[in-house]
Design an enzyme around this catalytic site. Sequence first.
Site, PDB file in Angstrom:
ATOM      1  N   ALA A 293       0.864  -1.175   0.000  1.00 58.91           N
ATOM      2  CA  ALA A 293       0.000   0.000   0.000  1.00 58.91           C
ATOM      3  C   ALA A 293       0.906   1.232   0.000  1.00 58.91           C
ATOM      4  CB  ALA A 293      -0.902  -0.024   1.227  1.00 58.91           C
TER       5      ALA A 293
ATOM      6  N   GLU B 232      -0.709  -9.274  -0.115  1.00 60.66           N
ATOM      7  CA  GLU B 232      -2.118  -9.450   0.247  1.00 60.66           C
ATOM      8  C   GLU B 232      -3.010  -9.558  -1.001  1.00 60.66           C
ATOM      9  OE1 GLU B 232      -1.796  -6.063   2.901  1.00 60.66           O
ATOM     10  OE2 GLU B 232      -2.519  -7.309   4.549  1.00 60.66           O
TER      11      GLU B 232
ATOM     12  N   GLY C  61       0.634  -4.927   1.050  1.00 60.33           N
ATOM     13  CA  GLY C  61      -0.564  -5.033   0.217  1.00 60.33           C
ATOM     14  C   GLY C  61      -0.314  -5.808  -1.075  1.00 60.33           C
TER      15      GLY C  61
ATOM     16  N   GLU D  73       4.716  -4.708   7.604  1.00 63.25           N
ATOM     17  CA  GLU D  73       3.928  -3.686   8.309  1.00 63.25           C
ATOM     18  C   GLU D  73       4.410  -3.381   9.719  1.00 63.25           C
ATOM     19  OE1 GLU D  73       2.648  -6.110   6.469  1.00 63.25           O
ATOM     20  OE2 GLU D  73       1.146  -5.273   5.112  1.00 63.25           O
TER      21      GLU D  73
HETATM   22  N1  CO8 Z   1       4.480   3.194  -1.048  1.00 70.62           N
HETATM   23  C1  CO8 Z   1       4.817   4.323  -1.675  1.00 70.62           C
HETATM   24  N2  CO8 Z   1       5.902   4.428  -2.473  1.00 70.62           N
HETATM   25  C2  CO8 Z   1       6.674   3.328  -2.633  1.00 70.62           C
HETATM   26  C3  CO8 Z   1       6.370   2.122  -2.013  1.00 70.62           C
HETATM   27  C4  CO8 Z   1       5.206   2.064  -1.188  1.00 70.62           C
HETATM   28  N3  CO8 Z   1       4.794   0.939  -0.580  1.00 70.62           N
HETATM   29  N4  CO8 Z   1       7.311   1.216  -2.366  1.00 70.62           N
HETATM   30  C5  CO8 Z   1       8.163   1.852  -3.169  1.00 70.62           C
HETATM   31  N5  CO8 Z   1       7.790   3.121  -3.352  1.00 70.62           N
HETATM   32  C6  CO8 Z   1       8.461   4.147  -4.153  1.00 70.62           C
HETATM   33  C7  CO8 Z   1       9.687   4.705  -3.446  1.00 70.62           C
HETATM   34  O1  CO8 Z   1       9.314   5.707  -2.510  1.00 70.62           O
HETATM   35  C8  CO8 Z   1      10.471   5.253  -4.603  1.00 70.62           C
HETATM   36  O2  CO8 Z   1       9.929   6.484  -5.000  1.00 70.62           O
HETATM   37  P1  CO8 Z   1      10.919   7.737  -5.327  1.00 70.62           P
HETATM   38  O3  CO8 Z   1      11.737   7.273  -6.483  1.00 70.62           O
HETATM   39  O4  CO8 Z   1       9.953   8.827  -5.649  1.00 70.62           O
HETATM   40  O5  CO8 Z   1      11.722   7.946  -4.093  1.00 70.62           O
HETATM   41  C9  CO8 Z   1      10.176   4.263  -5.720  1.00 70.62           C
HETATM   42  O6  CO8 Z   1       8.989   3.574  -5.318  1.00 70.62           O
HETATM   43  C10 CO8 Z   1      11.283   3.246  -5.895  1.00 70.62           C
HETATM   44  O7  CO8 Z   1      11.519   2.633  -4.640  1.00 70.62           O
HETATM   45  P2  CO8 Z   1      12.975   2.506  -3.993  1.00 70.62           P
HETATM   46  O8  CO8 Z   1      13.867   3.608  -4.429  1.00 70.62           O
HETATM   47  O9  CO8 Z   1      12.799   2.329  -2.525  1.00 70.62           O
HETATM   48  O10 CO8 Z   1      13.472   1.161  -4.676  1.00 70.62           O
HETATM   49  P3  CO8 Z   1      14.499   0.106  -4.085  1.00 70.62           P
HETATM   50  O11 CO8 Z   1      14.819  -0.823  -5.202  1.00 70.62           O
HETATM   51  O12 CO8 Z   1      15.627   0.778  -3.407  1.00 70.62           O
HETATM   52  O13 CO8 Z   1      13.683  -0.685  -2.960  1.00 70.62           O
HETATM   53  C11 CO8 Z   1      11.757  -1.808  -2.053  1.00 70.62           C
HETATM   54  C12 CO8 Z   1      12.563  -1.458  -3.310  1.00 70.62           C
HETATM   55  C13 CO8 Z   1      12.584  -2.737  -1.162  1.00 70.62           C
HETATM   56  C14 CO8 Z   1      10.488  -2.526  -2.492  1.00 70.62           C
HETATM   57  C15 CO8 Z   1      11.436  -0.514  -1.286  1.00 70.62           C
HETATM   58  O14 CO8 Z   1      10.864   0.421  -2.188  1.00 70.62           O
HETATM   59  C16 CO8 Z   1      10.485  -0.701  -0.138  1.00 70.62           C
HETATM   60  O15 CO8 Z   1      10.869  -1.204   0.907  1.00 70.62           O
HETATM   61  N6  CO8 Z   1       9.221  -0.280  -0.348  1.00 70.62           N
HETATM   62  C17 CO8 Z   1       8.211  -0.347   0.693  1.00 70.62           C
HETATM   63  C18 CO8 Z   1       7.749  -1.776   0.875  1.00 70.62           C
HETATM   64  C19 CO8 Z   1       6.761  -1.852   2.000  1.00 70.62           C
HETATM   65  O16 CO8 Z   1       7.061  -1.618   3.150  1.00 70.62           O
HETATM   66  N7  CO8 Z   1       5.539  -2.243   1.651  1.00 70.62           N
HETATM   67  C20 CO8 Z   1       4.471  -2.427   2.615  1.00 70.62           C
HETATM   68  C21 CO8 Z   1       3.718  -1.165   2.801  1.00 70.62           C
HETATM   69  S1  CO8 Z   1       2.561  -1.299   4.116  1.00 70.62           S
HETATM   70  C22 CO8 Z   1       1.268  -2.135   3.427  1.00 70.62           C
HETATM   71  O17 CO8 Z   1       1.265  -2.539   2.309  1.00 70.62           O
HETATM   72  C23 CO8 Z   1       0.065  -2.325   4.325  1.00 70.62           C
HETATM   73  C24 CO8 Z   1      -1.126  -2.880   3.593  1.00 70.62           C
HETATM   74  C25 CO8 Z   1      -2.373  -2.690   4.379  1.00 70.62           C
HETATM   75  C26 CO8 Z   1      -2.738  -1.269   4.481  1.00 70.62           C
HETATM   76  C27 CO8 Z   1      -3.878  -1.044   5.360  1.00 70.62           C
HETATM   77  C28 CO8 Z   1      -4.110   0.419   5.596  1.00 70.62           C
HETATM   78  C29 CO8 Z   1      -4.807   0.793   6.818  1.00 70.62           C
END
Ligand code: CO8
Length: 264
Positions: free
Chosen positions: A63, A111, A108, A131
Amino acid sequence: MGFVNYEVEGAVGILTIERPRALNALNSEVLDDLNAVLDQVDLETVRCLILTGSGDKSFVAGADIGEMSTLTKAEGEAFGKKGNDIFLRIEKFPIPVIAAVNGFALGGGNEIAMSCDIRICSENAIFGQPEVGLGITPGFGGTQRLARLVSPGMAKQIIFSNSNIKAAEAYRIGLVNAVYPQEELLPAAKKLAARIAAQAPIAVRACKEAINEGLQVDIEKGVEIEEKLFGSCFESYDQREGMANFLRKKDDPNKVKVVAFQNK
Ligand code: CO8
């Protein structure tokens, strides 16, 4: 549709989440687009769906953390419900849905893959529920579906410890059915989808419903659900023709033919 591309190839519909700048992360707009694309699926002609992500790095990286970062408790719950409603819709969608997980499937992302009927992935796929590292629980069904799909103990280990797992481990624990080199993933998903699409559609839908509904109840109620759905297939063109084809084939092997099921 803005963030979700939809294409139909024969009887197979392919939904691709396209938000490459955020690794296909799910914000409200992506969720709305996904819902709208599901409305477009023509259930008369499309018999199986594939869900995948754009690019070769990420299926869905979760998400949208930016969107979630300032939510209040009530807004958090509402966002969880929005995702859950759409993921339940996928889970209960009348036709099978195959997740072709082509990279990161985090939060997500994992999920939404788990709300699909079947998961296959590329060798570079990474699964996880990160999360608790962000101060929240999984909110789009992760605590429920991961525990049901693998085991409660394995789900708790993955979720509590915020540990990502690679494709081979996802295969070992039964989270995915198969792992392919990246370039072979979509062709494999299409081949599987086409094979499913060639079966009797009423029967395939009934099997999906029987398995999903039966898993929610005890075995006595489960077999009752199956009986009703089994009975519902009879008198259909597809049942009559499918069985008649088998019997013709027994009389004379030269009469073997592929049944063109008609969804009626
Ligand atoms: N949300 C928003 N932006 C994201 C997300 C995300 N989940 N994942 C990646 N991005 C964006 C980054 O911010 C980045 O943007 P920018 O270039 O503008 O800075 C772009 O995508 C590329 O990402 P990275 O530079 O970080 O790429 P890397 O190759 O270095 O890393 C990863 C890749 C490991 C996937 C890393 O991006 C990461 O850890 N992302 C987050 C993963 C995460 O924690 N996901 C879980 C989120 S929580 C969730 O899903 C809860 C679901 C239920 C929600 C219920 C709500 C109440």
